[in-house]
Enzyme design. Structure first.
Site, PDB file in Angstrom:
ATOM      1  N   CYS A   2       9.213  41.230 -54.380  1.00 30.01           N
ATOM      2  CA  CYS A   2       9.352  42.542 -55.011  1.00 30.01           C
ATOM      3  C   CYS A   2       8.287  43.517 -54.518  1.00 30.01           C
ATOM      4  CB  CYS A   2       9.201  42.404 -56.516  1.00 30.01           C
ATOM      5  SG  CYS A   2      10.344  41.246 -57.249  1.00 30.01           S
ATOM      6  N   ARG A  27       9.507  42.945 -46.940  1.00 29.27           N
ATOM      7  CA  ARG A  27       9.092  41.833 -47.796  1.00 29.27           C
ATOM      8  C   ARG A  27      10.287  41.072 -48.361  1.00 29.27           C
ATOM      9  NH1 ARG A  27       3.890  42.552 -49.940  1.00 29.27           N
ATOM     10  NH2 ARG A  27       4.530  41.691 -51.915  1.00 29.27           N
ATOM     11  N   TRP A  79      13.404  41.199 -55.872  1.00 26.02           N
ATOM     12  CA  TRP A  79      13.860  39.924 -55.322  1.00 26.02           C
ATOM     13  C   TRP A  79      14.087  39.039 -56.532  1.00 26.02           C
ATOM     14  CZ3 TRP A  79      11.992  34.766 -54.857  1.00 26.02           C
ATOM     15  CH2 TRP A  79      12.573  34.024 -53.832  1.00 26.02           C
ATOM     16  N   ASN A 103       6.278  43.431 -60.745  1.00 20.56           N
ATOM     17  CA  ASN A 103       6.299  42.312 -59.786  1.00 20.56           C
ATOM     18  C   ASN A 103       5.678  41.117 -60.478  1.00 20.56           C
ATOM     19  OD1 ASN A 103       7.171  44.038 -57.830  1.00 20.56           O
ATOM     20  ND2 ASN A 103       5.315  43.940 -56.582  1.00 20.56           N
ATOM     21  N   GLY A 104       6.205  39.927 -60.199  1.00 17.86           N
ATOM     22  CA  GLY A 104       5.616  38.719 -60.774  1.00 17.86           C
ATOM     23  C   GLY A 104       6.545  38.100 -61.797  1.00 17.86           C
ATOM     24  N   GLU A 500       8.041  24.058 -36.962  1.00 25.38           N
ATOM     25  CA  GLU A 500       8.026  25.518 -37.001  1.00 25.38           C
ATOM     26  C   GLU A 500       9.241  26.091 -36.251  1.00 25.38           C
ATOM     27  OE1 GLU A 500       6.666  27.650 -38.697  1.00 25.38           O
ATOM     28  OE2 GLU A 500       6.796  29.510 -37.572  1.00 25.38           O
ATOM     29  N   LYS A 504      12.017  28.465 -37.978  1.00 21.71           N
ATOM     30  CA  LYS A 504      12.382  29.801 -37.464  1.00 21.71           C
ATOM     31  C   LYS A 504      13.894  29.906 -37.339  1.00 21.71           C
ATOM     32  CE  LYS A 504       9.646  31.592 -38.057  1.00 21.71           C
ATOM     33  NZ  LYS A 504       8.383  31.197 -38.582  1.00 21.71           N
ATOM     34  N   GLU A 507      15.674  30.082 -40.727  1.00 23.47           N
ATOM     35  CA  GLU A 507      15.427  31.318 -41.464  1.00 23.47           C
ATOM     36  C   GLU A 507      16.329  32.458 -41.022  1.00 23.47           C
ATOM     37  OE1 GLU A 507      11.054  31.427 -40.608  1.00 23.47           O
ATOM     38  OE2 GLU A 507      10.992  32.098 -42.678  1.00 23.47           O
ATOM     39  N   HIS A 523      14.172   5.791 -36.430  1.00 16.73           N
ATOM     40  CA  HIS A 523      14.059   5.190 -37.764  1.00 16.73           C
ATOM     41  C   HIS A 523      15.061   5.790 -38.750  1.00 16.73           C
ATOM     42  CE1 HIS A 523      10.614   2.914 -36.501  1.00 16.73           C
ATOM     43  NE2 HIS A 523      10.047   4.018 -36.035  1.00 16.73           N
ATOM     44  N   LYS A 619       9.020  38.243 -47.730  1.00 18.62           N
ATOM     45  CA  LYS A 619       7.860  38.157 -46.851  1.00 18.62           C
ATOM     46  C   LYS A 619       6.650  37.596 -47.573  1.00 18.62           C
ATOM     47  CE  LYS A 619       5.683  38.786 -43.000  1.00 18.62           C
ATOM     48  NZ  LYS A 619       5.932  37.731 -41.998  1.00 18.62           N
TER      49      LYS A 619
HETATM   50  C1  F6R Z   1       8.235  31.622 -42.441  1.00 22.20           C
HETATM   51  C2  F6R Z   1       7.246  32.211 -43.325  1.00 22.20           C
HETATM   52  C3  F6R Z   1       6.915  31.497 -44.577  1.00 22.20           C
HETATM   53  C4  F6R Z   1       5.455  31.723 -44.943  1.00 22.20           C
HETATM   54  C5  F6R Z   1       5.148  31.133 -46.323  1.00 22.20           C
HETATM   55  C6  F6R Z   1       3.695  31.276 -46.667  1.00 22.20           C
HETATM   56  O1  F6R Z   1       8.492  32.406 -41.336  1.00 22.20           O
HETATM   57  O2  F6R Z   1       6.732  33.263 -43.063  1.00 22.20           O
HETATM   58  O3  F6R Z   1       7.217  30.138 -44.505  1.00 22.20           O
HETATM   59  O4  F6R Z   1       4.650  31.126 -43.977  1.00 22.20           O
HETATM   60  O5  F6R Z   1       5.926  31.789 -47.279  1.00 22.20           O
HETATM   61  O6  F6R Z   1       3.317  32.606 -46.629  1.00 22.20           O
HETATM   62  P1  F6R Z   1       1.828  33.057 -46.394  1.00 22.20           P
HETATM   63  O7  F6R Z   1       1.435  32.627 -45.031  1.00 22.20           O
HETATM   64  O8  F6R Z   1       1.860  34.543 -46.541  1.00 22.20           O
HETATM   65  O9  F6R Z   1       1.004  32.381 -47.440  1.00 22.20           O
END
Ligand code: F6R
Length: 624
Positions: A2, A27, A79, A103-104, A500, A504, A507, A523, A619
């Site tokens: 949010c 975000r 969100w 927010n929260g 990772e 990616k 996502e 395994h 984000k």
């Molecule tokens: C994936 C991504 C998320 C963040 C995770 C932690 O592309 O960005 O998996 O890495 O939400 O976020 P931060 O690093 O902001 O604590």
């Protein structure tokens, strides 16, 4: 997640609020809205607008409205957490004469809602937020003083919140409260009116703003820096427990300069922010090294050396991509500094009754510095007396302010929801830290330190995106759009890189992908293998090459479709993404990282997805 924007002043409010929300779009959100309160005292008009989906829907819906003259506005991107992403659940929420954005999560909202319903309040939404506005109006009906009603409201809220409220009961100010979610207040106007910690009161000026001699004073609120860049120079990052209204700005301290430049926020001719951020990696990695990796020493003078005195082990705690960087860090810290390192997911750590050692260094990694799970894990470690270090990209974020020591990654604002350059800088900083500790602990000598420095410089050069590589991946991507899933495999530091790479792809393409330690395939997961299972194999020349080669052979024998990412062609692979010639495994690591990022990007583009704002993702994950 949010986002919040607020404005007090005479400029047209719809434009300011929508522009502000636009800066927070990256975000992630699923609905948006704003409310304004304008007009002379006694003839105030309050209106709100909401729309589901993209901000454009809200902009279209309100295109015939303009709100000039002195007034207030609050706006929000939501969100969904409590209740579906519908218009009714979108913020602002209203009572009889006030609006709120938040927010929260209000953890005790059920209890408050029952109490307020029993007193005759009617709720329209399924959200936790709506209790705030009813609680305020309930208190106001009892004390007839908006400030005191707001303070009493904030006292009753449990959980994490950053919230703004406007009310006809006080048409010259926005009320705010902050606890556990970020909120910034900023002012613009004549110095005497805004004050700088002196006795002057902005609200006196704002009250006179109702009259003919209206000074040009503006107060802004936002849940992060981005909407404020270019509008104000000085901001106040509100502390937990802050409760007040916009007229307090004059007396708030400390006011700090807003440091980012707007140019970071533009796409600069790239199709997507994610693409731009992949291309920026070479530049930001140099920033990460700057002043830290010198010809004759590794210098971390941001940190008091006592932080590392007598540490027996390190725990790294993070979420998502940052957790993957932490896993890379474990291999590097153990290999280069000889210090035992655990890596834990923040969401697991919090409730697992972890055993913490007094001489353990607790490191959190976070791009945003606002991830609720990571922040709470940090608080927990601190409360147990551990020394804490934050590796973070956002100065002044909650995590930065909480930790004992901080290493900033210096990636610049990352707007693509799928993290790229932030991950690159986190890994680089962990590599620098491992080298620093290796030297401090006598594990690395001068020659090894020089070698690591040379490797770092080469690794940064390896992140430069060549047009050949990008074109090759663009063409190749069309062969990887179907199938029943992807396995990304690697060993050692290439295992978290495989995790990772898979993250990616998931996502932004919404295709199923898993990262696996290549030695583990036999395994269990090998049972899934057939020609429609795509394997992306990370095959470094300088680390366990023979081992990974035999794992890939096992998959090839079962007819998996294999794409090798390597310096040299591997005969059994169906496709080969050639990385540039490299001289160390870490250089290969960074080159492969770029190839993986581009592969996800190009597959997602071919599938027609919104690369920068993937569905369901945020984000900054400020809820647990
Ligand atoms: C994936 C991504 C998320 C963040 C995770 C932690 O592309 O960005 O998996 O890495 O939400 O976020 P931060 O690093 O902001 O604590």
């Amino acid at each position: 997640m949010c986002g919040i924007v607020g404005y007090v002043g005479a400029r047209e409010k719809r434009g300011i609020l929508l522009e502000g929300l636009k800066e927070l779009e990256y975000r992630g959100y699923d609905s948006a809205g704003f409310a304004v309160l304008t007009g002379e005292r006694g003839s105030e008009q309050m209106q709100s607008f909401k729309a589901t989906g993209r901000l454009k829907n809200l902009a279209d819906k309100t295109k015939d409205f303009a709100f000039n003259g002195f007034g207030l506005g609050i706006a929000h991107t939501r969100w969904a957490t409590h209740g579906k992403p519908t218009e009714i659940n979108a913020h602002p929420h209203t009572g009889e004469f006030s609006y709120v954005v938040h927010n929260g999560i209000i953890e005790n909202y059920k209890e408050l809602k029952d109490e307020l319903q029993a007193l005759g309040h009617t709720f329209l939404s399924q959200t936790d937020t709506e209790v705030i506005v009813h609680l305020f109006e309930q208190h106001f009906s009892q004390c007839n003083d908006p400030r005191s009603a707001w303070e009493r409201t904030a006292k009753r809220l449990k959980g994490a919140y950053a919230t703004l409220l406007i009310t006809k009961a006080a048409p010259d100010r926005i009320f705010y409260a902050k606890h556990g979610a970020p909120l910034i207040i900023a002012g613009k106007g004549t110095e005497s009116a805004l004050g700088s910690g002196r006795e002057s009161k902005a609200h006196e000026s704002l009250e006179s703003a109702q009259g003919a001699e209206r000074p040009q004073i503006e107060i802004y609120f936002a849940s992060s820096d981005a909407p404020l860049i270019g509008l104000v120079d000085m901001v106040v990052y509100l502390e937990d427990g802050a409760v007040g209204d916009s007229s307090d700005f004059a007396t708030l301290s400390p006011k700090v300069p807003l440091s980012h430049s707007k140019s970071f926020a533009q796409k600069d001719g790239f199709r997507y922010f994610m693409e731009k951020e992949i291309y920026e990696q070479e530049q930001v990695l140099l920033e990460t090294m700057l002043g830290r990796v010198k010809e004759d020493a590794i210098v971390l003078d941001e940190i008091d050396p006592a932080l590392f005195d007598g540490i027996s082990e390190i725990s790294i705690c993070a979420c998502g991509t940052s957790y993957h960087a932490g896993m890379v860090g474990k291999y590097l810290l153990e290999r280069m500094a000889g210090v035992r390192t655990n890596v834990v997911l923040a969401s697991e750590f919090r409730y697992a009754k972890p055993i913490l050692l007094k001489d353990e260094l607790f490191v959190v990694i976070s791009q945003s510095g606002e991830t609720a799970d990571t922040l709470e894990a940090l608080k927990l470690a601190k409360s147990q007396g551990l020394r804490t270090l934050a590796i973070c990209n956002v100065d002044n974020s909650s995590i930065v302010r909480e930790a004992d020591a901080v290493l900033l990654t210096r990636a610049g604002i990352e707007k693509g929801v799928a993290s790229t350059k932030a991950f690159a800088t986190q890994v680089m900083l962990l590599w620098i830290l491992a080298t620093f500790l290796g030297v401090e602990r006598g594990v690395l000598g001068e020659r090894e330190r020089e070698r690591e420095r040379a490797n770092m410089i080469a690794a940064i050069a390896a992140t430069k995106v060549s047009q050949n590589l990008h074109e090759r991946i663009k063409r190749l991507s069309k062969r990887y759009l179907h199938g029943h899933g992807f396995f990304f495999i690697g060993r050692d530091v290439f295992y978290p890189l495989a995790l990772e790479g898979a993250l990616k792809l998931k996502e932004i393409s919404y295709l199923h992908a898993e990262g696996y330690a290549s030695g583990e395939m036999k395994h269990g997961p090998i049972a899934l293998v057939d020609a429609n299972l795509f394997t992306i194999a990370l095959m470094p020349k300088y680390l366990l090459h023979e081992k990974i080669a035999s794992n890939v052979e096992e998959l090839s024998a079962r007819d998996a479709t294999i794409c090798a990412i390597a310096q040299e062609e591997f005969a059994l692979a169906d496709d080969w993404i050639a990385i540039s010639q490299a001289g160390s495994y870490m250089e290969e690591f960074f080159a492969m990282m770029v190839a993986l990022q581009l592969l996800s990007l190009e597959i997602a583009v071919r599938l027609g997805n919104d690369v920068d704002m993937p569905r369901n993702l945020a984000k900054s994950v400020t809820v647990e």
